[in-house]
Design an enzyme around this catalytic site. Structure first.
Site, PDB file in Angstrom:
ATOM      1  CG  ASP A  38      16.783 -28.701  15.103  1.00  0.00           C
ATOM      2  OD1 ASP A  38      16.018 -27.719  15.254  1.00  0.00           O
ATOM      3  OD2 ASP A  38      17.709 -28.711  14.258  1.00  0.00           O
ATOM      4  CG  ASN A  91       8.665 -24.966  14.567  1.00  0.00           C
ATOM      5  OD1 ASN A  91       8.213 -23.850  14.320  1.00  0.00           O
ATOM      6  ND2 ASN A  91       9.955 -25.163  14.803  1.00  0.00           N
ATOM      7  CE1 TYR A 157       8.631 -20.452   4.997  1.00  0.00           C
ATOM      8  CE2 TYR A 157       7.319 -18.463   4.719  1.00  0.00           C
ATOM      9  CZ  TYR A 157       7.923 -19.403   5.536  1.00  0.00           C
ATOM     10  OH  TYR A 157       7.803 -19.287   6.908  1.00  0.00           O
ATOM     11  CE  LYS A 161       5.974 -22.113   6.593  1.00  0.00           C
ATOM     12  NZ  LYS A 161       6.251 -23.095   7.657  1.00  0.00           N
ATOM     13  CB  ILE A 190       8.590 -14.562  14.591  1.00  0.00           C
ATOM     14  CG1 ILE A 190       7.102 -14.850  14.338  1.00  0.00           C
ATOM     15  CG2 ILE A 190       8.981 -14.815  16.043  1.00  0.00           C
ATOM     16  CD1 ILE A 190       6.125 -13.956  15.062  1.00  0.00           C
ATOM     17  CB  THR A 192      13.600 -16.546  14.832  1.00  0.00           C
ATOM     18  OG1 THR A 192      13.809 -16.349  13.435  1.00  0.00           O
ATOM     19  CG2 THR A 192      12.122 -16.704  15.113  1.00  0.00           C
TER      20      THR A 192
HETATM   21  N1  LIG Z   1      10.550 -16.388  11.826  1.00  0.00           N
HETATM   22  C1  LIG Z   1       9.475 -15.979  11.205  1.00  0.00           C
HETATM   23  O1  LIG Z   1       9.285 -14.775  10.965  1.00  0.00           O
HETATM   24  C2  LIG Z   1       8.422 -16.966  10.781  1.00  0.00           C
HETATM   25  C3  LIG Z   1       7.204 -16.464  10.320  1.00  0.00           C
HETATM   26  C4  LIG Z   1       6.212 -17.371   9.938  1.00  0.00           C
HETATM   27  C5  LIG Z   1       6.455 -18.728  10.003  1.00  0.00           C
HETATM   28  N2  LIG Z   1       7.661 -19.175  10.443  1.00  0.00           N
HETATM   29  C6  LIG Z   1       7.848 -20.617  10.490  1.00  0.00           C
HETATM   30  O2  LIG Z   1       8.217 -20.975  11.796  1.00  0.00           O
HETATM   31  C7  LIG Z   1       8.970 -22.191  11.758  1.00  0.00           C
HETATM   32  C8  LIG Z   1      10.236 -22.004  12.572  1.00  0.00           C
HETATM   33  O3  LIG Z   1      10.956 -20.908  12.019  1.00  0.00           O
HETATM   34  P1  LIG Z   1      12.025 -20.069  12.854  1.00  0.00           P
HETATM   35  O4  LIG Z   1      11.964 -18.691  12.321  1.00  0.00           O
HETATM   36  O5  LIG Z   1      11.863 -20.337  14.285  1.00  0.00           O
HETATM   37  O6  LIG Z   1      13.368 -20.724  12.273  1.00  0.00           O
HETATM   38  P2  LIG Z   1      14.813 -21.005  12.896  1.00  0.00           P
HETATM   39  O7  LIG Z   1      15.729 -21.072  11.728  1.00  0.00           O
HETATM   40  O8  LIG Z   1      15.118 -20.084  14.017  1.00  0.00           O
HETATM   41  O9  LIG Z   1      14.644 -22.490  13.487  1.00  0.00           O
HETATM   42  C9  LIG Z   1      14.357 -23.553  12.651  1.00  0.00           C
HETATM   43  C10 LIG Z   1      14.891 -24.829  13.259  1.00  0.00           C
HETATM   44  O10 LIG Z   1      14.490 -25.881  12.368  1.00  0.00           O
HETATM   45  C11 LIG Z   1      15.594 -26.713  12.154  1.00  0.00           C
HETATM   46  N3  LIG Z   1      15.475 -27.326  10.825  1.00  0.00           N
HETATM   47  C12 LIG Z   1      15.655 -26.755   9.613  1.00  0.00           C
HETATM   48  N4  LIG Z   1      15.501 -27.666   8.644  1.00  0.00           N
HETATM   49  C13 LIG Z   1      15.222 -28.828   9.256  1.00  0.00           C
HETATM   50  C14 LIG Z   1      14.989 -30.146   8.802  1.00  0.00           C
HETATM   51  N5  LIG Z   1      15.060 -30.452   7.498  1.00  0.00           N
HETATM   52  N6  LIG Z   1      14.711 -31.105   9.702  1.00  0.00           N
HETATM   53  C15 LIG Z   1      14.655 -30.818  11.030  1.00  0.00           C
HETATM   54  N7  LIG Z   1      14.911 -29.605  11.529  1.00  0.00           N
HETATM   55  C16 LIG Z   1      15.186 -28.623  10.654  1.00  0.00           C
HETATM   56  C17 LIG Z   1      16.827 -25.831  12.253  1.00  0.00           C
HETATM   57  O11 LIG Z   1      17.985 -26.603  12.586  1.00  0.00           O
HETATM   58  C18 LIG Z   1      16.419 -24.858  13.346  1.00  0.00           C
HETATM   59  O12 LIG Z   1      16.818 -25.332  14.621  1.00  0.00           O
HETATM   60  C19 LIG Z   1       9.198 -22.492  10.289  1.00  0.00           C
HETATM   61  O13 LIG Z   1       8.253 -23.433   9.836  1.00  0.00           O
HETATM   62  C20 LIG Z   1       8.964 -21.139   9.627  1.00  0.00           C
HETATM   63  O14 LIG Z   1       8.568 -21.280   8.288  1.00  0.00           O
HETATM   64  C21 LIG Z   1       8.657 -18.321  10.831  1.00  0.00           C
END
Ligand SMILES: NC(=O)c1ccc[n+]([C@@H]2O[C@H](COP(=O)([O-])OP(=O)(O)OC[C@H]3O[C@@H](n4cnc5c(N)ncnc54)[C@H](O)[C@@H]3O)[C@@H](O)[C@H]2O)c1
Length: 257
Positions: A38, A91, A157, A161, A190, A192
């Protein structure tokens, strides 16, 4: 407990929170040794402690995936430490501003494309090179339902994707006969910590969005990080041996409508 990934080394980027955090735990529970990466080292260390407390094996690696040099360094240390890489979940990602395209700030373009899309390209290069050498490996990229369909207010975004699915499918074809399986997950909304932070910052806007999204979800609720994590681990497991170049919607039926 299913130990489908015993003896495997699994890397998760953006593993400090949300879907990445749940996936790191799920890889460990499936028997893999997990490289928890991370941009925030303290988050990596907290997840490593959680895995270790459960009796699993993991190590922390700080890496900001916007910087290709940090990605190079990440893979160098992973391979120095373990000599192999079997599973990778690319991710790390950020949502960026929510605004129609004409008002979208120019500087957010490179931030959102760099974090979500360019990072996956750079990570995949390293992952594929190593997995081709091994003659085996599985990569899962984190796309989104916004990679399958458009989403109002999220043009960049969504472009990132969609781009991830292009990288996934094309690379999957190039390496399908060399033992490397490349797929993507396409989560719906999701619940989160990112969603919670958003609710804190903009309670009315976020709650209205959540109500709208929940109403449009055939299952009638948002997804959980664990529900995405189990799809990720399955795609990396021998049970998914015929899965190549697929964008798996984990979305409660959202894109089936
Ligand atoms: N939450 C949703 O509804 C959802 C839906 C579809 C896709 N996603 C995708 O899932 C993935 C994770 O999302 P999430 O909701 O768990 O997010 P989150 O914010 O809970 O976690 C993301 C993590 O990524 C880390 N991060 C951010 N930028 C970074 C970088 N430049 N380098 C390294 N680490 C970095 C952050 O520190 C954090 O720990 C993402 O790719 C997001 O686009 C999320």
């Amino acid at each position: 407990m299913n130990k489908a990934l015993n003896g495997k080394i699994a890397l998760v980027t953006g593993a400090g929170s949300g879907i990445g955090h749940a996936s790191a735990l799920a890889f460990a529970r499936a028997g893999a040794t997990v490289v928890v990466s991370d941009m925030l080292l303290e988050r990596c260390e907290a997840v490593v402690s959680e895995i270790t407390r459960e009796g699993g094996s993991a190590s922390a690696r700080q890496c900001d995936v916007r910087d290709p040099r940090q990605i190079d360094a990440l893979f160098q240390t992973v391979l120095e430490s373990y000599g192999q890489l079997d599973c990778a979940f690319n991710n790390a990602g950020v949502g960026g501003p929510i605004t129609p395209l004409a008002e979208y700030p120019d500087d957010a373009w490179s931030e959102v494309i760099g974090t979500n899309l360019a990072s996956v390209f750079h990570c995949m290069k390293h992952e594929i090179r190593q997995m081709v050498k091994q003659g085996a490996g599985s990569i899962v990229n984190c796309a989104s339902v916004t990679g399958l369909n458009g989403m109002r207010g999220m043009p960049v975004y969504s472009a990132a994707k969609h781009g991830i699915l292009g990288l996934t499918k094309s690379a999957a074809l190039d390496y399908a006969q060399q033992g490397v399986r490349i797929n993507a997950v396409c989560p719906g909304v999701i619940h989160t910590p990112a969603v919670d932070q958003w609710i804190e910052k903009d309670p009315d806007g976020a709650r209205q969005f959540m109500r709208e999204m929940t109403a449009r979800e055939p299952i009638g609720r948002l997804g959980t990080p664990d529900e995405v994590a189990s799809a990720v681990v399955w795609l990396c497991s021998p049970g998914a041996s015929f899965m190549i170049g697929h964008g798996l919607a984990v979305d409660g039926g959202y894109t089936a409508q």
